[in-house]
Every structure is written in structure tokens, then in C-alpha cells.
Design an enzyme around this catalytic site. Sequence first.
Site, PDB file in Angstrom:
ATOM      1  N   THR A  66      57.814  57.959  50.995  1.00 41.57           N
ATOM      2  CA  THR A  66      57.881  56.436  50.973  1.00 41.57           C
ATOM      3  C   THR A  66      58.842  55.706  49.971  1.00 41.57           C
ATOM      4  O   THR A  66      58.884  54.503  50.245  1.00 41.57           O
ATOM      5  CB  THR A  66      56.480  55.853  50.621  1.00 41.57           C
ATOM      6  OG1 THR A  66      55.970  56.405  49.064  1.00 41.57           O
ATOM      7  CG2 THR A  66      55.314  56.489  51.351  1.00 41.57           C
ATOM      8  N   LYS A 137      53.695  43.114  42.549  1.00 42.44           N
ATOM      9  CA  LYS A 137      54.836  41.907  42.152  1.00 42.44           C
ATOM     10  C   LYS A 137      54.870  40.893  43.379  1.00 42.44           C
ATOM     11  O   LYS A 137      55.023  39.705  43.152  1.00 42.44           O
ATOM     12  CB  LYS A 137      56.132  42.719  42.059  1.00 42.44           C
ATOM     13  CG  LYS A 137      57.252  41.692  41.553  1.00 42.44           C
ATOM     14  CD  LYS A 137      58.601  42.415  41.538  1.00 42.44           C
ATOM     15  CE  LYS A 137      59.893  41.174  41.217  1.00 42.44           C
ATOM     16  NZ  LYS A 137      60.889  41.842  40.854  1.00 42.44           N
ATOM     17  N   HIS A 275      21.358  50.509  10.919  1.00 45.82           N
ATOM     18  CA  HIS A 275      22.631  49.944  10.583  1.00 45.82           C
ATOM     19  C   HIS A 275      23.982  50.754  10.225  1.00 45.82           C
ATOM     20  O   HIS A 275      24.481  50.615   9.248  1.00 45.82           O
ATOM     21  CB  HIS A 275      22.404  48.823   9.633  1.00 45.82           C
ATOM     22  CG  HIS A 275      21.363  47.872  10.054  1.00 45.82           C
ATOM     23  ND1 HIS A 275      21.700  47.051  11.169  1.00 45.82           N
ATOM     24  CD2 HIS A 275      20.223  47.607   9.636  1.00 45.82           C
ATOM     25  CE1 HIS A 275      20.344  46.392  11.342  1.00 45.82           C
ATOM     26  NE2 HIS A 275      19.602  46.595  10.468  1.00 45.82           N
TER      27      HIS A 275
END
Length: 513
Positions: A66, A137, A275
Site C-alpha cells: 500500500t 490527516k 487509606h
Amino acid sequence: MSIKRALISVSDKTGIVEFADQLSKLGVEIISTGGTKKLLEEKGVSVIGISEVTGFPEVLDGRVKTLHPAVHSGLLAVRDSEKHQQQMSELELDYIDLVIVNLYPFQQTIEKPDVTYEDAIENIDIGGPTMLRSAAKNHAFVTVVVDSNDYAEVIEQIKKDKDTSLETRKKLAAKVFRHTAAYDSLISNYLSEKMDEEFPERYTVTYEKVQDLRYGENPHQKAAFYRKPLADEGNITTAEKLHGKELSYNNINDANAALQILKEFDEPAVVAIKHMNPCGVGIGETIDAAYQKAYDADPVSIFGGIVAFNRDIGKAIALKLHEIFLEIIIAPSYTDEAIEVLTQKKNIRLLKLGAAQQPNKQNRIVTSVNGGMLIQDIDMYQLTNEDIKVVTDRKPTEQELKQLLFGWKVVKHVKSNAIILANDDMTIGVGAGQMNRVGAANIAIQQAGEKAKGSILASDAFFPMGDTLELAAKAGITAVIQPGGSIKDEESIKVANEHGIAMVVTGVRHFKH
């Protein structure tokens, strides 16, 4: 505008046949490559091969197919530019309006225990990210899909308007760049590790979203939970929730703290957390005995806390746990009887984590600061009998030494300044997060009460003077473990000798801020 031409090339083929078939029925021409093309053809979807578009064969074992002007011109052409239109016409190139691409499975490849370096490199996708970036883009004109979860929305918009909205294209483009950034991050970190780059000039990390949280530490703070793609099995991100409400921000933090302490022990162990600090830690010959010690360590603070086990939970323990209010229970597994008892409370979270004892494999920890972050090694230092040095006239007894090593494992995980009192394989006093060591010792001794007599004291850092030892002697503490290294070590040693306290030093501190 309308979508007339799509390029499809996916490694994860989830839902792709149905999606492509719907596109084809809407009159969209489909270009495809390799395995994707073969699959679509087998399923009766009309497809054009990429070589028909480029006029060039797929070469180098598919590495180049590609990467061609006929593809990227079709993706990057600005549709309302006369110059671009003219060039596309002169070169007899066609636009590509829709791109559906996902990438070579690099993460799945490097997750394999027997993966070779060559296999990893071969699974670095080049053409895929390039097409994604080109399409993203040019999202003003091109729709790009990298996530199969978006197929339904895209096809519905095409059915309705023959195109997607600009808002959708912007959203999908942002997702693409997040995706490729994460992909590149995995690759860069893999290669950096292979080259033993401890702290490179740029440090990139990527995390996958697990869930949105109702809020952060407080209701006015927004929050979400993410995990690293290659996270160890034995951590909170891989736990399976069997029952109860969704985990909160504080739940997750506390559960992580509990698991880090649990990893210190091979024998049956139970850790209770409140805690981010342990309120009770116990070990025993059985997990039942270990739980009882963790509970007895501080039966007040365990209320509303988190309890983690490194052995399976049966009915006997479940009945005891059912008697108190707990936020979370963590265990490798639960018997059916235990599940039946514990699920009577609809809100309690039951987490199953079979790999709870698995040591941390990742050796870096990242801490956020405003405008940046700190990176350091995880504190995985393991102390042995051979590492400690007796500095007092009296040596610790065998039993005292066992308790000193137990206390040292726990104090490592308590917020500094930290003091732990322990006896009989359980914590009896915890002084955490104080501005001075005497304050931490006072809290631990007060909590222990009469149990302090005959106990040991563990300190995460050295004593800058002898005042903490004076408190220890007054409380009846018989042995102390601390890093040593203060310029006033001799003062502490002198006080310990005066009171017959055995003291050992480790040469290693365990600050935890």
C-alpha cells in the site's frame, strides 16, 4: 460528497465481513489486500485487489503493497482544491473516501513467552499506520476507522446521508492518532528494553481504558481507570469482579496497596488496608489463622477497609467477613459456600485474582507531578538473615529475628515516617505518615497498648537520635530493626544497650512518600 470507494485491510477481522458486505450493497467500491481480500472474496463480497489500483504487485513478502502514490494520493488529496483535482485527473488517480485498517498484532506477538526478536520486528506494521495517518490527516474529506466498535455508527450514517458527518470524522481521526501513538509506544519501549535503555531521552507510555469512575478521590473530581497493555497478571487491573458495586478511585488505590504487601509473603497471609496503609497484617500456618491475626491487629480500623488473601477463601472465613463492613475482599478464589455467604451483602466487591502472589515483573513505577512525572525502580528489595547486622551487645533471639523480618516486610509499605510494632506474626501497632519518627512511634505504641511488651519495632529509616529507642524501652519493646546510617547511630545503640534491646541494621531504607 458521498463515500464511493473504501480501502479495507485488517488484522483483527471482527465484524469486517458484515461491514464490508453492507458497504458493497450501498454501492461502495472496496479495495483490499492479502488475507482480508481473500476472506471477503470467500464470503461473496466484491473486492478489487490493491495491485489493480497501484499497477504494482505486492512484494517482499507483503512488506510493500500500500506504500504507493496511487493509494496515498487518493487519501491525501484535498477535494476542494482545483490544483489537487487537476493533478488527480492528469495522473488518472481516484479518491479513496473510507479507510478501514487495523494493525499487525505487535502486542499479541511480544506477549508470547517464546517470542523471538525477529518475530517481534516482523510484526511491526508500516503500511497500516501510514494509511491511517494519511486518512486521519485528511479527515475533512476522508473517514477512517481503526476500531470495529465504530462500524455500526459509520454504516448508519452512510445509509442515511451517503457520508459521515465532519464531527464523526474528527472523532475518528483523533482515535486513529491515539491508536498509532500507542502502537509506536509499545514498539519503542520494546526496543528500548532490548537495548537496556534504562532512562531514555524520551519516555512514552500507553494505557488502555478499563472504565470511567463515578469520581476521583472526592466527588467533585472526575476520574477514569486505565491499565498498561502488558500489565502483570498479579495486579488489580487483571482482577475479576465476581460481585458488588463498581470499584471507586480510592478502592483501586487501596486494593493495589494491599496486593503489594501481600506479594512479600509466600506463607498464608492476610492484609487489611485503610487509606493506603496497612491496619492489620497477619501470617499463619493456615489462611484462617492469618485472617484472625490481621483482624485482631486492629478490629476498629478494618471496618470499611479492604482485605486481601493469598489463599482461597472458604465458608469459615466468609462467615467472619460477613460480620463486619468491608469495601473489598480480594482472594485467589472462593468456594461456592463462601460466595453464597458473602454475596448476601449486595454492595461488597469480591475480586478474584488467581495470580495475587505473583511477583511484580515490571520494574518501573511512574508517579505524576504537576507538569511532569517521576520514574523509578519498584522497591523489590528482599532482606535476608545474611543481610542484617547486629549492632548491640545482645543479639535477637530466633523468635525475635523472625518477627523483625516480618515487621521489615510490612514497614516497607507504610507511608513515611513509618514505625511498625509486631509480635506473634502479626502487626500490633502502625504509625504512618508522620512528620517525625517519634510521632510515628508514639502512634504505634499507643495503638499496641499492653501488647507492646515483648514486641519488636521496625523503622523504615534510621533514628536521628535516641529518643525513639527511649520510647521503645519504656513500652517494653525487646528488639528493633532499622537501616542505620545516621551520624548519631552510636547514640541509639547506647540507649538500646542500656535497656537490653537487641538492635539490627539493614543498610537499606524504605522511604515511601
